[in-house]
Design an enzyme around this catalytic site. Structure first.
Site, short mmCIF file in Angstrom:
data_model
loop_
_atom_site.label_atom_id
_atom_site.label_comp_id
_atom_site.label_asym_id
_atom_site.label_seq_id
_atom_site.Cartn_x
_atom_site.Cartn_y
_atom_site.Cartn_z
N ASP A 13 0.85 -1.97 -0.20
CA ASP A 13 0.03 -0.09 0.21
C ASP A 13 0.79 1.39 0.18
O ASP A 13 0.19 2.05 0.73
CB ASP A 13 -1.19 0.01 1.63
CG ASP A 13 -1.95 -0.76 1.38
OD1 ASP A 13 -2.73 -1.84 0.39
OD2 ASP A 13 -1.89 -1.87 2.20
N LYS A 16 2.29 2.36 -5.51
CA LYS A 16 3.00 1.71 -6.08
C LYS A 16 1.90 1.88 -7.17
O LYS A 16 2.55 2.27 -8.36
CB LYS A 16 3.44 0.39 -5.71
CG LYS A 16 4.63 0.29 -4.46
CD LYS A 16 4.62 -1.53 -4.97
CE LYS A 16 3.11 -2.05 -4.54
NZ LYS A 16 2.92 -2.50 -3.35
N ALA A 39 -3.40 -7.80 -4.28
CA ALA A 39 -3.69 -6.34 -4.09
C ALA A 39 -4.24 -5.63 -5.03
O ALA A 39 -5.42 -5.98 -5.29
CB ALA A 39 -2.52 -6.86 -5.48
N GLY A 40 -4.59 -4.11 -4.67
CA GLY A 40 -5.26 -3.32 -4.88
C GLY A 40 -4.30 -2.11 -5.23
O GLY A 40 -4.27 -1.39 -4.31
N HIS A 41 -4.22 -1.83 -6.44
CA HIS A 41 -3.61 -0.12 -7.51
C HIS A 41 -4.65 0.48 -7.78
O HIS A 41 -5.03 0.23 -8.61
CB HIS A 41 -2.62 -0.46 -8.07
CG HIS A 41 -1.89 -1.64 -7.35
ND1 HIS A 41 -0.77 -2.24 -8.40
CD2 HIS A 41 -1.25 -1.71 -6.40
CE1 HIS A 41 0.15 -2.91 -7.77
NE2 HIS A 41 -0.12 -2.64 -6.75
N GLN A 225 1.73 -5.92 -3.08
CA GLN A 225 2.92 -6.07 -1.58
C GLN A 225 3.97 -5.42 -1.70
O GLN A 225 4.22 -4.14 -2.29
CB GLN A 225 2.72 -7.03 -1.15
CG GLN A 225 1.83 -8.09 -1.33
CD GLN A 225 0.91 -9.02 -2.56
OE1 GLN A 225 1.47 -9.59 -2.98
NE2 GLN A 225 -0.25 -8.79 -2.62
N ARG A 304 -10.19 -2.36 4.94
CA ARG A 304 -9.92 -2.75 6.52
C ARG A 304 -9.10 -1.27 6.83
O ARG A 304 -8.63 -1.15 5.73
CB ARG A 304 -8.95 -4.07 6.70
CG ARG A 304 -9.46 -4.98 6.78
CD ARG A 304 -8.77 -6.43 6.87
NE ARG A 304 -7.81 -6.58 5.70
CZ ARG A 304 -7.06 -7.60 5.68
NH1 ARG A 304 -6.53 -8.82 6.52
NH2 ARG A 304 -5.76 -7.76 4.54
N PRO A 305 -9.33 -0.83 7.80
CA PRO A 305 -8.15 0.11 8.22
C PRO A 305 -7.34 -0.14 7.74
O PRO A 305 -7.19 -0.99 8.42
CB PRO A 305 -9.58 0.76 9.35
CG PRO A 305 -10.04 -0.75 10.16
CD PRO A 305 -10.30 -1.05 8.96
P1 IMP Z 1 -2.48 -12.55 1.21
O1 IMP Z 1 -1.69 -11.97 0.70
O2 IMP Z 1 -3.96 -12.76 1.45
O3 IMP Z 1 -2.57 -14.27 2.12
O4 IMP Z 1 -2.58 -11.63 3.47
C1 IMP Z 1 -1.33 -12.31 4.22
C2 IMP Z 1 -0.65 -10.75 4.54
O5 IMP Z 1 -0.57 -10.09 3.15
C3 IMP Z 1 -1.71 -9.58 5.21
O6 IMP Z 1 -1.43 -9.08 6.58
C4 IMP Z 1 -2.40 -9.04 4.95
O7 IMP Z 1 -3.65 -8.20 5.14
C5 IMP Z 1 -1.08 -8.47 3.36
N1 IMP Z 1 -1.51 -8.52 2.13
C6 IMP Z 1 -2.01 -9.44 1.30
N2 IMP Z 1 -1.62 -8.08 -0.17
C7 IMP Z 1 -1.60 -6.77 0.41
C8 IMP Z 1 -1.44 -5.78 -0.44
O8 IMP Z 1 -1.09 -5.70 -1.20
N3 IMP Z 1 -2.04 -4.61 0.36
C9 IMP Z 1 -0.87 -4.52 1.93
N4 IMP Z 1 -1.23 -5.83 2.24
C10 IMP Z 1 -1.40 -7.26 1.60
#
Ligand code: IMP
Length: 436
Positions: A13, A16, A39-41, A225, A304-305
């Site tokens: 976050d 990017k 991910a969310g860009h 990430q 999520r916050p």
């Molecule tokens: P997962 O990738 O869904 O398995 O989540 C594993 C950890 O990575 C968790 O703490 C998520 O909140 C964090 N996470 C996964 N993708 C992102 C992202 O794009 N931004 C921030 N945190 C992420």
């Protein structure tokens, strides 16, 4: 030749999406190389805000090729919804703008269910995953039980693999995770439809990218990430399941390390984290609350916050070492306006010892206390700054101090969410291969 990797230096976050969107102007091909729709860009163009989960941010430039690499895990339902949404908004008109690796692994419905069920069973010890099935999909890949995008394009092979996998997954879901199993026919019909729609995009992306490199085109490799969510180098086990560091770009896109010319790390001017796990500079008080509000720190994927805290230099130093960074893009500087004083964590103290690096053990990291230096804040709007000198003097000092503490150049400062709200001090695409 300029082939550039952009990665996150913190816990994701970092902004990017905006940086990749900006640099895409100078690239011919943009590649996602790991992660999935966790991910969310967020990219803002004119009045439009576009949130991309799987498709590289290059999608907003019609003439650029967007590649989903073999290192990505693909949820075909999400990918198709994203293609539809982009097309509805007038982007992505040509089918040949998107290429998907035949070797990328699929996220299947049982992956999502396992992800959620496992988190439920872990209770207090949960990781705080996005629940998108990322971990279980990567597990199957490594266990050599995965189903790949290429398989989806061949119904016979797909059915055979699905049958074999369900024979194992259903008892696992029902017995170990006390959840429901899946019907072969239902998944087959649904995924067959996805395969029909996606097959026109599926190809050998390593051949495609390397041919483009030979022609002298510029490649932009877009990380998802952040460094400290890397499965090897992050705050394990509170990490994602892929290699988010720059090395992952080579394996996840099928290109050799000798082809990479620069690695740019993106860092917020402060720190945030979503999900569980250690966070030494976290602010659980009204200062953190103010950062969350000013920075609108809510997850682009799950809403999520985000946990907020001061800038953490040991995290950045680690990221510089692990990724071989050649420059930093500093984002969300505008969020720090209006704070009387700012703090920068320059090292940690663990019991009687000072740590300059992030300790590998999360038990140790959890006990680390940040050592701060304070610097004066600044007031006023900075969204109109286009040159470094337009920034308030204290903001310039803040950036210079980061450069000193990290011994790395800040090549870009972002002062707002729009493309134009950016101070570009050095364009990595306008420099020859980095020899340092
Ligand atoms: P997962 O990738 O869904 O398995 O989540 C594993 C950890 O990575 C968790 O703490 C998520 O909140 C964090 N996470 C996964 N993708 C992102 C992202 O794009 N931004 C921030 N945190 C992420």
């Amino acid at each position: 030749m300029a082939n550039i990797i952009v990665i996150g230096m913190q816990w994701g976050d970092e902004g990017k999406g905006k940086i990749v969107d900006l640099l895409t102007e100078f690239a011919h091909v943009v590649v996602r190389f790991q992660g999935g729709n966790n991910a969310g860009h967020t990219v803002v163009v004119g009045q439009q805000k576009v949130i991309l989960h799987l498709i590289p941010s290059g999608a907003l430039y019609p003439q650029k090729k967007c590649v989903i690499g073999n290192g990505v895990v693909v949820d075909p339902q999400v990918l198709l919804a994203e293609i539809d949404e982009l097309q509805k908004r007038g982007y992505f008109k040509d089918d040949d703008q998107l290429l998907i690796s035949e070797d990328a692994h699929l996220i299947m419905p049982y992956h999502r269910r396992m992800d959620v069920a496992r988190e439920r069973m872990k209770g207090e010890g949960k990781i705080g995953t996005t629940g998108r099935g990322i971990g279980p999909a990567y597990e199957d890949k490594v266990a050599r039980d995965g189903i790949r995008v290429g398989d989806l394009c061949n119904p016979k092979i797909f059915r055979k693999k699905l049958e074999a996998t369900l024979a194992f997954k259903n008892p696992c879901l029902e017995t170990c995770l006390q959840d429901k199993g899946f019907n072969l026919e239902t998944i087959f019909q649904e995924y067959n439809g996805y395969g029909e729609r996606l097959k026109k995009y599926v190809t050998d992306i390593s051949v495609f990218i390397n041919n483009r490199i030979k022609e002298g085109q510029h490649i932009l490799l877009e990380g998802a990430q952040g460094t400290h969510l890397d499965v090897d180098h992050g705050t394990y086990p509170f990490v994602t399941s892929s290699n988010t560091v720059a090395g992952g770009a080579c394996t996840g896109a099928g290109i050799g390390p000798t082809k990479i010319t620069e690695v740019i790390g993106v860092s917020k001017a402060y720190t945030t984290r979503v999900g569980e796990g250690p966070f030494p500079t976290e602010l659980k008080d009204e200062v953190g609350e103010r950062m969350r509000e000013r920075g609108r720190e809510f997850g682009a994927t799950t809403g999520r916050p985000r946990r907020c805290g001061w800038l953490d230099i040991p995290l950045l130093r680690d990221a510089i070492r692990l990724n071989g960074l050649t420059g930093i893009a500093l984002t969300k500087m505008d969020v720090l306006s209006e704070f009387e004083t700012l703090k920068i964590c320059t090292s940690y103290r663990h019991r009687d010892e000072r740590c300059q690096e992030v300790p590998s053990s999360i038990e140790v990291l959890q006990e680390c206390v940040p050592a701060y230096e304070e610097i004066p804040g600044w007031k006023g709007e900075m969204r109109n700054a286009r040159d470094f000198k337009d920034l308030p003097p204290q903001a310039q000092d803040y950036v210079r101090r980061i450069e000193e503490l990290t011994a790395t150049e800040v090549i870009l400062v972002s002062v707002g969410e729009r493309r134009e709200e950016t101070i570009l001090r050095r364009n990595p695409f306008e420099r020859g291969p980095c020899l340092s």
